[in-house]
Design a protein around this motif. Structure first.
Motif, short mmCIF file in Angstrom:
data_model
loop_
_atom_site.label_atom_id
_atom_site.label_comp_id
_atom_site.label_asym_id
_atom_site.label_seq_id
_atom_site.Cartn_x
_atom_site.Cartn_y
_atom_site.Cartn_z
N LEU A 54 0.85 -1.20 0.00
CA LEU A 54 0.00 0.00 0.00
C LEU A 54 0.88 1.25 0.00
O LEU A 54 0.68 2.18 -0.80
N MET A 55 1.87 1.28 0.89
CA MET A 55 2.77 2.43 0.96
C MET A 55 3.50 2.63 -0.36
O MET A 55 3.64 3.76 -0.85
N LYS A 60 4.33 5.61 -5.43
CA LYS A 60 4.33 5.61 -6.90
C LYS A 60 3.29 6.58 -7.45
O LYS A 60 3.54 7.28 -8.42
N ASP A 61 2.13 6.63 -6.80
CA ASP A 61 1.06 7.52 -7.26
C ASP A 61 1.48 8.99 -7.13
O ASP A 61 1.28 9.78 -8.05
N VAL A 62 2.06 9.36 -6.00
CA VAL A 62 2.51 10.74 -5.80
C VAL A 62 3.61 11.08 -6.81
O VAL A 62 3.59 12.14 -7.45
N SER A 95 5.60 16.57 5.35
CA SER A 95 5.28 15.84 4.13
C SER A 95 5.42 14.34 4.36
O SER A 95 6.37 13.89 4.99
N PHE A 96 4.47 13.58 3.85
CA PHE A 96 4.54 12.14 4.06
C PHE A 96 5.32 11.42 2.98
O PHE A 96 5.74 10.30 3.16
N TYR A 97 5.54 12.05 1.83
CA TYR A 97 6.14 11.35 0.69
C TYR A 97 7.48 10.71 1.05
O TYR A 97 7.66 9.51 0.89
N HIS A 98 8.43 11.50 1.52
CA HIS A 98 9.75 10.94 1.80
C HIS A 98 9.75 10.05 3.04
O HIS A 98 10.56 9.14 3.13
N GLN A 116 13.13 -4.12 -5.74
CA GLN A 116 13.00 -4.07 -7.20
C GLN A 116 12.02 -2.99 -7.64
O GLN A 116 12.29 -2.25 -8.59
N GLU A 117 10.88 -2.89 -6.96
CA GLU A 117 9.89 -1.88 -7.34
C GLU A 117 10.42 -0.47 -7.09
O GLU A 117 10.17 0.44 -7.89
#
Length: 197
Positions: A54-55, A60-62, A95-98, A116-117
């Motif tokens: 999920l994370m 990836k979406d952001v 910010s949650f991204y990093h 890998q992802e």
């Protein structure tokens, strides 16, 4: 009563982002996402078998969203300082991204699939950034800036942003404003040296 289990993966990603914004990353679970989306936990599990997955999909979406916005303009229309503003916002302590990204990097040390992802995501970012640099400096054998290829500049820039995110998250006296302003100046000077006539 929960909705029928007709919900898209993207809807669940948006619900996860809302959960993080409202309650913080630490409280993100498949259960809280299910509650936010008003679906069963099994529905969330169907799309994301683990919290890490999920994370990863949120990250990836952001990332994809940022690059989609950037792709709408040509590199000549982008002011380096404006482009770095988005990076600066993603490096903020709120910010949650990093936080998600770096948590996944740590998980990737022991989980091959996550590693890998993340590697694919970083390769995608490097490729997109390299393409934008080529738009700025030209293509062909003379596309090097200060002897460095656009591909290597992309890797360097990406690494700098991620490194600054680490410093922003762990150092209370990190001066994001000054650092990003001076970084924008540096990149403007470097890329100015090679812009096509």
């Amino acid at each position: 009563m929960a909705k029928p289990n007709v919900v898209s993966k993207q809807d669940l990603i948006e619900a996860a982002k809302s959960c993080i914004a409202e309650h913080g990353m630490e409280k993100l679970t498949l259960k809280t996402v299910a509650e936010k989306a008003n679906v069963t936990q099994g529905t969330v599990y169907y799309h994301f078998h683990t919290k890490n997955q999920l994370m990863l999909d949120v990250v990836k979406d952001v990332c994809q969203g940022s690059w989609n916005e950037l792709s709408q303009t040509t590199a000549h229309d982008i002011d380096i300082s404006v482009a770095l503003q988005a990076a600066k916002e993603r490096c903020g302590p709120d910010s949650f991204y990093h936080r998600l990204f770096l948590s996944l990097v740590v998980s990737g040390f022991t989980h091959q699939e996550i590693r890998q992802e993340l590697g694919q995501l970083i390769a995608f970012e490097n490729s997109m950034l390299s393409e934008k640099i080529r738009e700025l400096v030209g293509d062909g054998p003379d596309s090097r800036v200060m002897g460095i290829s656009p591909e290597t500049w992309a890797v360097i820039m990406n690494a700098i942003i991620d490194g600054l995110a680490v410093q922003s998250l762990v150092s209370s006296d990190f001066d994001r404003e000054r650092t990003f302003a001076e970084l924008a100046f540096f990149f403007q000077q470097v890329l100015k040296k090679k812009q096509p006539e």
